[in-house]
Design a protein around this motif. Structure first.
Motif, PDB file in Angstrom:
ATOM      1  N   ARG A  85     -10.459  10.502   9.724  1.00  0.00           N
ATOM      2  CA  ARG A  85     -10.534  11.819  10.608  1.00  0.00           C
ATOM      3  C   ARG A  85     -11.688  12.720  10.345  1.00  0.00           C
ATOM      4  O   ARG A  85     -12.527  13.202  11.178  1.00  0.00           O
ATOM      5  N   LYS A  86     -12.108  12.872   8.931  1.00  0.00           N
ATOM      6  CA  LYS A  86     -13.336  13.465   8.753  1.00  0.00           C
ATOM      7  C   LYS A  86     -14.728  12.697   9.549  1.00  0.00           C
ATOM      8  O   LYS A  86     -15.532  13.479   9.979  1.00  0.00           O
ATOM      9  N   ILE A  87     -14.706  11.613   9.466  1.00  0.00           N
ATOM     10  CA  ILE A  87     -15.986  10.801  10.274  1.00  0.00           C
ATOM     11  C   ILE A  87     -15.752  11.080  11.517  1.00  0.00           C
ATOM     12  O   ILE A  87     -16.909  11.654  12.422  1.00  0.00           O
ATOM     13  N   CYS A  88     -14.642  10.827  12.149  1.00  0.00           N
ATOM     14  CA  CYS A  88     -14.588  11.028  13.578  1.00  0.00           C
ATOM     15  C   CYS A  88     -14.554  12.491  14.319  1.00  0.00           C
ATOM     16  O   CYS A  88     -15.253  12.694  15.165  1.00  0.00           O
ATOM     17  N   HIS A 141       0.111   5.978  16.541  1.00  0.00           N
ATOM     18  CA  HIS A 141      -1.038   5.758  15.857  1.00  0.00           C
ATOM     19  C   HIS A 141      -2.073   6.855  15.954  1.00  0.00           C
ATOM     20  O   HIS A 141      -1.999   7.519  17.239  1.00  0.00           O
ATOM     21  N   ASN A 142      -2.795   7.139  15.241  1.00  0.00           N
ATOM     22  CA  ASN A 142      -3.968   8.368  15.205  1.00  0.00           C
ATOM     23  C   ASN A 142      -4.947   7.607  15.966  1.00  0.00           C
ATOM     24  O   ASN A 142      -5.479   6.569  15.527  1.00  0.00           O
ATOM     25  N   THR A 143      -5.228   8.244  17.062  1.00  0.00           N
ATOM     26  CA  THR A 143      -6.080   7.746  18.044  1.00  0.00           C
ATOM     27  C   THR A 143      -7.333   8.786  18.308  1.00  0.00           C
ATOM     28  O   THR A 143      -7.094   9.872  18.661  1.00  0.00           O
ATOM     29  N   PHE A 144      -8.538   8.630  18.131  1.00  0.00           N
ATOM     30  CA  PHE A 144      -9.623   9.247  18.301  1.00  0.00           C
ATOM     31  C   PHE A 144     -10.342   9.160  19.575  1.00  0.00           C
ATOM     32  O   PHE A 144     -10.694   7.972  19.831  1.00  0.00           O
ATOM     33  N   PRO A 172      -9.102  -0.686   4.222  1.00  0.00           N
ATOM     34  CA  PRO A 172     -10.882  -0.873   3.877  1.00  0.00           C
ATOM     35  C   PRO A 172     -10.731  -0.456   2.607  1.00  0.00           C
ATOM     36  O   PRO A 172     -10.414   0.652   2.185  1.00  0.00           O
ATOM     37  N   ALA A 173     -12.026  -1.156   1.825  1.00  0.00           N
ATOM     38  CA  ALA A 173     -12.138  -0.736   0.458  1.00  0.00           C
ATOM     39  C   ALA A 173     -13.430   0.184   0.561  1.00  0.00           C
ATOM     40  O   ALA A 173     -13.865   0.337   1.274  1.00  0.00           O
ATOM     41  N   GLY A 174     -13.286   0.825  -0.787  1.00  0.00           N
ATOM     42  CA  GLY A 174     -14.402   1.995  -0.979  1.00  0.00           C
ATOM     43  C   GLY A 174     -15.599   1.563  -0.644  1.00  0.00           C
ATOM     44  O   GLY A 174     -16.507   2.353   0.054  1.00  0.00           O
ATOM     45  N   ASP A 175     -16.114   0.359  -0.786  1.00  0.00           N
ATOM     46  CA  ASP A 175     -17.532  -0.020  -0.512  1.00  0.00           C
ATOM     47  C   ASP A 175     -17.625  -0.345   0.923  1.00  0.00           C
ATOM     48  O   ASP A 175     -18.891  -0.563   1.411  1.00  0.00           O
ATOM     49  N   HIS A 176     -16.527  -0.553   1.760  1.00  0.00           N
ATOM     50  CA  HIS A 176     -16.736  -0.704   3.259  1.00  0.00           C
ATOM     51  C   HIS A 176     -17.187   0.474   4.076  1.00  0.00           C
ATOM     52  O   HIS A 176     -17.469   0.657   5.287  1.00  0.00           O
ATOM     53  N   TRP A 177     -16.834   1.866   3.355  1.00  0.00           N
ATOM     54  CA  TRP A 177     -17.039   2.879   4.154  1.00  0.00           C
ATOM     55  C   TRP A 177     -18.418   3.319   4.837  1.00  0.00           C
ATOM     56  O   TRP A 177     -18.368   3.996   5.882  1.00  0.00           O
ATOM     57  N   ASP A 178     -19.519   3.061   4.146  1.00  0.00           N
ATOM     58  CA  ASP A 178     -20.924   3.171   4.678  1.00  0.00           C
ATOM     59  C   ASP A 178     -20.986   2.586   5.912  1.00  0.00           C
ATOM     60  O   ASP A 178     -21.288   2.902   6.878  1.00  0.00           O
ATOM     61  N   GLU A 179     -20.357   1.212   5.806  1.00  0.00           N
ATOM     62  CA  GLU A 179     -20.761   0.363   7.015  1.00  0.00           C
ATOM     63  C   GLU A 179     -19.579   0.768   8.176  1.00  0.00           C
ATOM     64  O   GLU A 179     -20.157   0.939   9.211  1.00  0.00           O
ATOM     65  N   LEU A 180     -18.458   1.152   7.710  1.00  0.00           N
ATOM     66  CA  LEU A 180     -17.632   1.778   8.843  1.00  0.00           C
ATOM     67  C   LEU A 180     -18.135   2.953   9.400  1.00  0.00           C
ATOM     68  O   LEU A 180     -17.745   3.254  10.740  1.00  0.00           O
ATOM     69  N   ASN A 181     -18.730   3.901   8.522  1.00  0.00           N
ATOM     70  CA  ASN A 181     -19.229   5.414   9.232  1.00  0.00           C
ATOM     71  C   ASN A 181     -20.290   4.946  10.383  1.00  0.00           C
ATOM     72  O   ASN A 181     -19.950   5.525  11.477  1.00  0.00           O
ATOM     73  N   ASP A 182     -21.054   4.003  10.074  1.00  0.00           N
ATOM     74  CA  ASP A 182     -21.890   3.285  11.074  1.00  0.00           C
ATOM     75  C   ASP A 182     -21.203   2.785  12.247  1.00  0.00           C
ATOM     76  O   ASP A 182     -21.558   3.051  13.393  1.00  0.00           O
ATOM     77  N   MET A 220       0.965  -1.066   0.028  1.00  0.00           N
ATOM     78  CA  MET A 220       0.066   0.069   0.069  1.00  0.00           C
ATOM     79  C   MET A 220       0.939   1.268  -0.150  1.00  0.00           C
ATOM     80  O   MET A 220       1.892   1.411   0.721  1.00  0.00           O
ATOM     81  N   LYS A 221       0.616   2.324  -0.829  1.00  0.00           N
ATOM     82  CA  LYS A 221       1.452   3.443  -0.970  1.00  0.00           C
ATOM     83  C   LYS A 221       0.986   4.151   0.219  1.00  0.00           C
ATOM     84  O   LYS A 221      -0.110   4.410   0.631  1.00  0.00           O
ATOM     85  N   LEU A 222       2.118   5.107   0.641  1.00  0.00           N
ATOM     86  CA  LEU A 222       1.673   6.153   1.714  1.00  0.00           C
ATOM     87  C   LEU A 222       0.493   7.056   1.249  1.00  0.00           C
ATOM     88  O   LEU A 222      -0.093   7.417   2.410  1.00  0.00           O
ATOM     89  N   GLN A 223       0.338   7.604   0.054  1.00  0.00           N
ATOM     90  CA  GLN A 223      -0.709   8.379  -0.295  1.00  0.00           C
ATOM     91  C   GLN A 223      -2.010   7.693  -0.059  1.00  0.00           C
ATOM     92  O   GLN A 223      -3.186   8.334   0.388  1.00  0.00           O
ATOM     93  N   ASP A 224      -2.061   6.382  -0.282  1.00  0.00           N
ATOM     94  CA  ASP A 224      -3.416   5.615   0.052  1.00  0.00           C
ATOM     95  C   ASP A 224      -3.627   5.769   1.356  1.00  0.00           C
ATOM     96  O   ASP A 224      -4.810   5.918   1.951  1.00  0.00           O
ATOM     97  N   HIS A 225      -2.476   5.432   2.413  1.00  0.00           N
ATOM     98  CA  HIS A 225      -2.943   5.697   3.797  1.00  0.00           C
ATOM     99  C   HIS A 225      -3.376   6.941   4.194  1.00  0.00           C
ATOM    100  O   HIS A 225      -4.161   7.042   5.014  1.00  0.00           O
ATOM    101  N   ALA A 226      -2.816   8.044   3.576  1.00  0.00           N
ATOM    102  CA  ALA A 226      -3.127   9.542   3.715  1.00  0.00           C
ATOM    103  C   ALA A 226      -4.605   9.535   3.610  1.00  0.00           C
ATOM    104  O   ALA A 226      -5.299  10.262   4.268  1.00  0.00           O
ATOM    105  N   VAL A 227      -5.142   9.087   2.390  1.00  0.00           N
ATOM    106  CA  VAL A 227      -6.481   9.106   1.763  1.00  0.00           C
ATOM    107  C   VAL A 227      -7.346   8.477   3.124  1.00  0.00           C
ATOM    108  O   VAL A 227      -8.290   9.184   3.243  1.00  0.00           O
ATOM    109  N   MET A 228      -6.860   7.231   3.175  1.00  0.00           N
ATOM    110  CA  MET A 228      -7.792   6.489   4.444  1.00  0.00           C
ATOM    111  C   MET A 228      -7.863   7.438   5.690  1.00  0.00           C
ATOM    112  O   MET A 228      -8.978   7.348   6.493  1.00  0.00           O
ATOM    113  N   LEU A 229      -6.752   7.871   5.972  1.00  0.00           N
ATOM    114  CA  LEU A 229      -6.703   8.444   7.250  1.00  0.00           C
ATOM    115  C   LEU A 229      -7.259  10.091   7.194  1.00  0.00           C
ATOM    116  O   LEU A 229      -8.252   9.950   8.361  1.00  0.00           O
TER     117      LEU A 229
END
Length: 123
Positions: free
Chosen positions: A14-17, A32-35, A89-99, A1-10
């Motif tokens: 961050r936006k959700i939390c 670790h980034n802890t919320f 997590p893949a793109g289609d997991h984010w709705d579930e992860l948001n909940d 996994m590329k560092l930029q992918d990690h940054a996008v996921m973080l």
């Protein structure tokens, strides 16, 4: 996994939390980034051997259900407290992860915040 992918996921985590009342982000002693809300962790994210890991607070009943899904696993070291993780997590997991992140927040938040949240989000 590329560092930029990690940054996008973080950024996504961050936006959700940080949209949740009184949630804050810290960097813990492991990097670790802890919320947290009211001093209690509800989401931990960071790099692991396999890329980006997202871990969230759950209860044992929900954990058992989620562990039946192939992409969730018990979080190392804190899984016995109900924590669940997902790797890259893949793109289609984010709705579930948001909940699931919102549920994690409500498990950690003080009663006054939970009450306000539930009143604002009545369905």
């Amino acid at each position: 996994m590329k560092l930029q992918d990690h940054a996008v996921m973080l950024d996504h985590v961050r936006k959700i939390c940080l949209s949740l009342p009184e949630a804050v982000e810290i960097i813990d002693g492991f990097g670790h980034n802890t919320f947290k809300v009211n001093g209690k962790s509800f989401v931990i994210s960071g790099e692991s051997e396999g890329g980006f890991r997202l871990s969230f607070k759950s209860d044992r009943e929900t954990q058992e259900i989620l562990l039946q899904i192939e992409y969730f696993y018990k979080t190392p070291y804190i899984g016995h407290h109900g924590w669940v993780s997902i790797q890259n997590p893949a793109g289609d997991h984010w709705d579930e992860l948001n909940d699931l992140i919102q549920e994690a927040y409500l498990r950690a938040a003080p009663k006054r915040l939970v009450k306000n949240w539930l009143e604002l989000h009545k369905k």
